[in-house]
Every structure is written in C-alpha cells, then in structure tokens.
Design an enzyme around this catalytic site. Structure first.
Site, mmCIF file in Angstrom:
data_model
loop_
_atom_site.group_PDB
_atom_site.id
_atom_site.type_symbol
_atom_site.label_atom_id
_atom_site.label_comp_id
_atom_site.label_asym_id
_atom_site.label_seq_id
_atom_site.Cartn_x
_atom_site.Cartn_y
_atom_site.Cartn_z
ATOM 1 N N GLN A 249 -7.952 -6.934 4.950
ATOM 2 C CA GLN A 249 -7.522 -7.026 3.581
ATOM 3 C C GLN A 249 -6.040 -7.223 3.389
ATOM 4 O O GLN A 249 -5.726 -7.677 2.373
ATOM 5 C CB GLN A 249 -7.829 -5.785 2.624
ATOM 6 C CG GLN A 249 -9.421 -5.186 2.709
ATOM 7 C CD GLN A 249 -10.148 -6.090 2.097
ATOM 8 O OE1 GLN A 249 -9.866 -6.509 1.001
ATOM 9 N NE2 GLN A 249 -11.337 -6.779 2.714
ATOM 10 N N GLY B 43 1.015 -1.250 0.083
ATOM 11 C CA GLY B 43 -0.022 -0.020 0.070
ATOM 12 C C GLY B 43 0.850 1.296 0.203
ATOM 13 O O GLY B 43 2.027 1.209 0.136
ATOM 14 N N ILE C 141 0.090 -7.152 10.977
ATOM 15 C CA ILE C 141 -0.819 -7.994 11.555
ATOM 16 C C ILE C 141 -0.175 -8.976 12.106
ATOM 17 O O ILE C 141 -1.130 -9.809 13.075
ATOM 18 C CB ILE C 141 -1.986 -8.438 10.590
ATOM 19 C CG1 ILE C 141 -1.362 -9.150 9.334
ATOM 20 C CG2 ILE C 141 -2.835 -7.315 10.024
ATOM 21 C CD1 ILE C 141 -2.169 -10.135 8.492
ATOM 22 N N TYR D 230 -1.013 -19.359 -1.694
ATOM 23 C CA TYR D 230 -1.970 -18.297 -1.622
ATOM 24 C C TYR D 230 -3.281 -18.842 -1.246
ATOM 25 O O TYR D 230 -3.990 -18.477 -0.496
ATOM 26 C CB TYR D 230 -1.858 -17.261 -2.781
ATOM 27 C CG TYR D 230 -2.788 -16.212 -2.780
ATOM 28 C CD1 TYR D 230 -2.495 -15.188 -1.988
ATOM 29 C CD2 TYR D 230 -3.950 -16.136 -3.461
ATOM 30 C CE1 TYR D 230 -3.390 -14.019 -1.815
ATOM 31 C CE2 TYR D 230 -4.813 -15.173 -3.466
ATOM 32 C CZ TYR D 230 -4.609 -14.103 -2.781
ATOM 33 O OH TYR D 230 -5.216 -13.057 -2.807
ATOM 34 N N SER E 278 -10.699 -15.318 -1.987
ATOM 35 C CA SER E 278 -10.091 -15.074 -3.066
ATOM 36 C C SER E 278 -10.471 -16.536 -4.133
ATOM 37 O O SER E 278 -10.988 -17.463 -3.749
ATOM 38 C CB SER E 278 -8.396 -15.304 -3.276
ATOM 39 O OG SER E 278 -8.074 -15.314 -4.639
ATOM 40 N N ASN F 221 -10.974 -11.509 -10.388
ATOM 41 C CA ASN F 221 -9.621 -10.848 -11.002
ATOM 42 C C ASN F 221 -10.044 -9.341 -10.749
ATOM 43 O O ASN F 221 -10.748 -8.823 -11.790
ATOM 44 C CB ASN F 221 -9.410 -11.163 -12.250
ATOM 45 C CG ASN F 221 -8.727 -12.657 -12.328
ATOM 46 O OD1 ASN F 221 -9.496 -13.658 -12.429
ATOM 47 N ND2 ASN F 221 -7.393 -12.925 -12.575
ATOM 48 N N PHE G 105 0.976 -13.591 -24.585
ATOM 49 C CA PHE G 105 1.483 -14.947 -24.721
ATOM 50 C C PHE G 105 0.318 -15.915 -24.896
ATOM 51 O O PHE G 105 -0.585 -16.301 -24.213
ATOM 52 C CB PHE G 105 2.253 -15.323 -23.343
ATOM 53 C CG PHE G 105 3.547 -14.288 -23.242
ATOM 54 C CD1 PHE G 105 4.602 -14.748 -23.834
ATOM 55 C CD2 PHE G 105 3.469 -13.195 -22.766
ATOM 56 C CE1 PHE G 105 5.898 -14.088 -23.908
ATOM 57 C CE2 PHE G 105 4.580 -12.355 -22.644
ATOM 58 C CZ PHE G 105 5.949 -12.690 -23.345
ATOM 59 N N LYS H 244 -6.079 -18.800 1.965
ATOM 60 C CA LYS H 244 -7.305 -18.270 1.856
ATOM 61 C C LYS H 244 -8.135 -19.398 2.420
ATOM 62 O O LYS H 244 -9.260 -19.066 2.901
ATOM 63 C CB LYS H 244 -7.763 -17.749 0.423
ATOM 64 C CG LYS H 244 -6.984 -16.515 0.112
ATOM 65 C CD LYS H 244 -7.194 -15.412 0.829
ATOM 66 C CE LYS H 244 -6.528 -13.993 0.496
ATOM 67 N NZ LYS H 244 -6.661 -13.155 1.531
#
Length: 320
Positions: free
Chosen positions: A82, A42, A63, A149, A125, A178, A210, A153
């Site tokens: 977030q 951020g 966090i 990742y 996500s 997305n 690509f 989640k």
C-alpha cells in the site's frame, strides 16, 4: 489461501487503507502482521486497535531500502503493498514519485520473489484511466492518464505482470476509486473537500463548492476497500487487476446534501468560480469483474459511510 495462522506484511500499513487491512488481518486470525511504514503519511495511532488485539510488529522503514525489505520479508506468507505518495505530491516532486512508486515497488516485487512470498496484493488506482472515454469504466477502459501518479500505477501493474511471467509471482492489483472514511488521508482533492466541508459546518459556516457541483465521483468507504484486499488474497486468482468502487456516481451536490442532512440542515452550501485544476470531473466503476472473480460488492453506502466519517472526525476533535 487463508489469512488465518499466516504471517502478513503490509507496506504503508500505518496509513488509512493499510491500517484497515491490518485490522482485518487480525480479525481473520493472522498469526503475525508486520507493518513497514516511513510515517510520511501514516500515524501509529491508526494501529492502536490492531496492537491491542493481535501480534503486530511496526517497522519504521522505507520501501526504497531493499536490505530492510529482505530482512522483514523472511518468513512472510503474504504481502499487501500500500505504500505510495499522494497524487499531489507526485506532481510536485516527480523524481521522488519515481523513486517511491516505481523503484520502491520494484524492490517490493523483487523481495517477494527472493523470499518466496505466496501472493502479493497491491494498490493500483482509477487514476490510470484519466478522463473517461465511457462510463462506467471497466478494466478494459483505455489509459487516458496524464498524471505522474497514474503513470506510476500503470508501471506497477506492468511490472507485476512481468514478475509473474518471469518468476511466477502471484499477484492481484486493485484499482481503487475515491476512498474516504476514518483515518482518511485528507490530501486528495475530492476527499480533502469532505474534511474542509466538515470543518466549515463545525463552525456553523457555509461549505463552499467550486463550480456547479456536478463533478461526480465513485466514493467508496475505506472498510470496503480493505475487505476487497482480503477477498483478493483469499481468492483463487493468481494474476489480474480489478476495479474497487461502488458503481454509484455521486456528485458534489449529492455529497454536500447528505452531509448537511447528517450535521446541520439549516446551513446551505455556497458556490464559487471553479479553480483551474487538472482533475477528472467524472468517474464511475464497473465492478462486474470483481464481483465474479473475487466475490466483492460494496456493503456501505454513501450515507452510512459519511455518518461513520462524521462520527470519527468528532471523536478526533474531542481528543484534541
């Protein structure tokens, strides 16, 4: 539950989605918004409008620091969580990913319970789904995820369920598809490509695809994502996870066509052999559950969203 006259805390609040949530909280009449961000992704300028128009306290913190969380969670009504690492960084540093996505989220949930937070809305996500078993994907789609990742989640969702069972913590998890738009994080594979293409177009060069360009995603504008968070908080839902997307699958060919029409139709895209990356090639959200329970529907279509992104990027270029 209403944001008006409430004290709100947003982790990762200086990032793309987080800062748009902060803006909307100010517009909804929040008494105060506390932002906790370690500024690894951020930037403070994302909060300029909110600081000028509302009561915003910015805390440079992490966090993983439970003492800091307990200090700033005191007196807070609601939390938007977030803070996270991007998917590529999780692959590069899985131990750090574990500390942030799993340990960090546990700290946030624990601080919510300790400080009597009325409700938490947290970022999940579409990565939890991995490769599609069917399209569009609803919330019952199996977890075909193969990334750290996505694993993080999934863990977040399961931890929130456990905290609800043990402590009664009200929560809603939102499975973002997305995300793109002003203030965007350019490090996601499919969103980074938008910025790369615009850079090429600015130089009057051909943007590169690509593969055959038929990779297709559900691209959702960031303000729609932020609005879904507000709706989730103010809804009567006390526990659940929801897809947040457009229900429209757009290919990279579709994307570049619109982008060139909005910038320089004389330029033509070029194609190269696909890179060998572990990425999902198809993704589309079923948002019937979010429509029914949260009243959420996408308001900004791809053309309008890309136009806003292009205008924002132009302003950033002029400022620099």
């Amino acid at each position: 539950m209403k944001i008006k006259d409430s004290t709100i805390l947003v982790t990762g609040g200086a990032g793309n989605i987080g800062s748009h949530i902060v803006d909307m909280c100010i517009k909804e009449g929040a008494k105060k918004v506390i932002v906790i961000d370690n500024f690894s992704r951020g930037v403070t300028k994302n909060l300029d409008w909110a600081k000028e128009n509302g009561n915003v306290e910015i805390v440079n913190g992490d966090i993983r620091d439970i003492e800091l969380l307990n200090k700033y969670f005191k007196g807070v009504d609601y939390v938007f969580h977030q803070a996270a690492l991007r998917i590529t960084q999780c692959a590069q540093a899985p131990k750090l990913a574990h500390e942030v996505l799993i340990d960090g989220t546990f700290n946030v949930l624990e601080a919510c319970v300790k400080n009597n937070i009325k409700k938490i809305i947290f970022a999940s996500s579409a990565s939890v789904y991995g490769d599609p078993s069917y399209l569009p994907m609803d919330e019952n789609h199996p977890f075909n995820n193969k990334t750290y990742y996505g694993a993080g989640k999934i863990a977040n969702e399961q931890m929130a369920r456990a905290f609800r069972e043990m402590y009664g913590l009200k929560h809603v998890g939102l499975r973002y598809f997305n995300v793109y738009g002003p203030r965007m994080d350019i490090y996601g594979y499919y969103t980074e490509v938008m910025i790369k293409w615009l850079d090429k177009i600015d130089k009057n060069e051909s943007p590169m695809i690509f593969g055959d360009g038929e990779q297709a995603m559900d691209f959702i504008y960031v303000e729609d994502i932020a609005r879904a968070n507000i709706l989730a908080l103010e809804s009567d839902v006390e526990e659940g996870v929801y897809n947040v997307g457009t229900s429209v699958m757009s290919s990279l060919n579709d994307l570049i066509k619109v982008m060139l029409e909005l910038t320089n139709p004389k330029i033509k895209q070029i194609y190269r052999e696909p890179e060998k990356l572990l990425i999902v090639s198809k993704r589309q959200a079923n948002i019937n559950k979010a429509k029914k329970d949260l009243g959420f529907e996408c308001k900004i279509n791809l053309r309008e969203g890309l136009k806003k992104l292009i205008e924002w990027k132009k302003i950033q270029h002029e400022r620099n």
